[in-house]
Scaffold this motif. Sequence first.
Motif, PDB file in Angstrom:
ATOM      1  N   GLN A 349       1.047  -1.704   0.022  1.00  0.00           N
ATOM      2  CA  GLN A 349       0.047  -0.129  -0.458  1.00  0.00           C
ATOM      3  C   GLN A 349       1.255   1.351   0.119  1.00  0.00           C
ATOM      4  O   GLN A 349       2.260   1.013   0.129  1.00  0.00           O
ATOM      5  CB  GLN A 349      -0.787   0.268   1.110  1.00  0.00           C
ATOM      6  N   MET A 351       2.359   4.895   1.129  1.00  0.00           N
ATOM      7  CA  MET A 351       2.693   5.054   2.296  1.00  0.00           C
ATOM      8  C   MET A 351       2.273   6.617   2.324  1.00  0.00           C
ATOM      9  O   MET A 351       1.679   7.543   2.020  1.00  0.00           O
ATOM     10  CB  MET A 351       3.547   5.918   2.314  1.00  0.00           C
ATOM     11  N   CYS A 469       4.336  -1.311   3.127  1.00  0.00           N
ATOM     12  CA  CYS A 469       3.481  -1.164   3.517  1.00  0.00           C
ATOM     13  C   CYS A 469       2.609  -2.116   3.128  1.00  0.00           C
ATOM     14  O   CYS A 469       1.678  -2.459   2.302  1.00  0.00           O
ATOM     15  CB  CYS A 469       2.360  -0.253   3.906  1.00  0.00           C
ATOM     16  N   SER A 474       6.822   0.401  -0.597  1.00  0.00           N
ATOM     17  CA  SER A 474       5.128   0.719  -0.885  1.00  0.00           C
ATOM     18  C   SER A 474       5.911   2.261  -1.825  1.00  0.00           C
ATOM     19  O   SER A 474       7.719   3.021  -1.383  1.00  0.00           O
ATOM     20  CB  SER A 474       3.980   0.811  -0.093  1.00  0.00           C
TER      21      SER A 474
END
Length: 590
Positions: A349, A351, A469, A474
């Motif tokens: 995902q 940041m 993440c 990420s």
Amino acid sequence: MNQRQYALERALPIVAAAYGEQFGVRVVLSGSDAMTDGKTIVLPMLDNMSEMKDVLFGYLSHEAAHIRESSFDTLKKCRSEIEKSMTNLIEDIRIERAIQHAFPGTQFTLEAMENYIHERGWTPVPTTAESEASQLFRYLYHRLYGEFLDRQVYQPLIPESLKVLEQTFPRGFFVRLDGLLAKYMMSMTTSDDALKVARAILKALKDAEKEEEQERKSGPDSDSSQPPDPSPDGQGDSSDPNSNSDSSSSENGDNQGDSSPEAADQTEGPSDASGEQSMSDQDSAGDQAESDSSSDDSSDAGAGGTYERVMSEQDMPTNPGQQLKEDLCSQAREDQSGKSFEIDTGVGQDMRNGNGDTSELQAGILTSSSIRSRLLGLLQAETRQRQWLHDRGRRVDGRRLSRLAAGDTRVFIQRDEHKRPETSVHVLLDTSGSMSQRQEIANQATVSLALAISTIPKCDIAVSMFPGCGGSVSPMIHRGQPVRPNLGRFLVSSGGGTPLAEAMLYAARELSASHKPRQVLIVITDGSPNNGHAVNYLLDLMKHQIDTYAIGIGSNAVKSYFGNWTVINDVRELQSALFRIAGNVLDLDP
């Protein structure tokens, strides 16, 4: 598109990762494997795409279709080798149709894959020397791919294969087969549907053989002067695949001989859009097939015949897809060390903005200001027109005409302007557990570069962290996103391993999508990566395509992998080290 960009966009890891993202599946690049476990597609890493490019991506599309569409438990329900082979084949047709509908461009790579399979001799025309089960499988392979996926390479093989089968299989089987394929092949929606079609085809063979045997037995006793009974055993006209034999079946109390599409729908066929049969009928259909077989014990139909030999055959032809996997593995890149390695293309995902106090980044922010001003000064000097005198030209410097009297003809003005190419930069920030004592310095180095480069004309920047993440990498700052309003994203903490190879692959993908003629990758890390062999593979892949630099944070481990590197041990060294890196990025000499 320039040659550097074109070469990068054709690189196997870049395209494979892009395919995986588009299909919504996880792709792992491996040194020697080609496989699918129902969740992940593993591809071998080849030295270059060459002529295998479309074949490999056809394989990727095929396996992605399985992950998106198939139930991997269906084959466990198969009761014989021929049933398993046929179900797998029919399922391949179903899932390739589905992915071609969702992603029309896959048709070309899937077709390239089948052309390659055929050229390698893995799908030959059957011969009478082969078992009937092998003959049936090869005929169905040609027919299903040729008719229902329009693979032109197989279309001329359909009549050739049919001639071989006609020497062994009952004539009535082909009429039944035509009806089944016409009704069900285009309406399948699940893997269990593929199993039901396979069972319906095998039941059609059994029924056709039984009918032929009954006709043979009743032939000598019949009165040749009288026309034959059109439905002696409740079969009806076998030339009509849609004929209804319910009434004649009732007279005989036995409808086992009926293998028309309607009968197959009641026992073996797949559910269709009208919901005539639910998928919960799967087990009962299989039980019915078994009871059909056992009820024939008292009859000579099928005993020792084609159907029985087909059902008992254990030695089926190797699936061409499996042969392709083995072939791809044989062409995989072999690392000189003999060690295998993998690169996961998954991305975590984004940041999010941090809530920490950005005062921790002040040293980096101040350094970026100093770097920016010096870089702008160098940029102005570099782009300023350089002027000199030449002995020929179109414009004369009037102040130098006196030179002519002395025989010096260098009075013509020549000007040269160095045009700087537009540049895309991607910075990778190491946030592994070993960075815990050095993360603050690394964060400051990253924010300094991001702020400085984002303000330089003809340059843009993206920043990512590794590990990310929920993934190997990420994004922190996407290309075109402003840096200063997102300073909170640079307040990252340490933890996890050092998936540098995965991060480099993501950065290479991101850079390849930019339209700038030059791409630059800057890695900020403190130690050795999890997979040094994969890092070396990617560095070799990006050579001459992406300019790569490394900043070692308190460690000179980077020199083992990167040709252009520098090391800082303290925040006080940040300015000079970053200036050296930034100067190299922009081809500037201080």
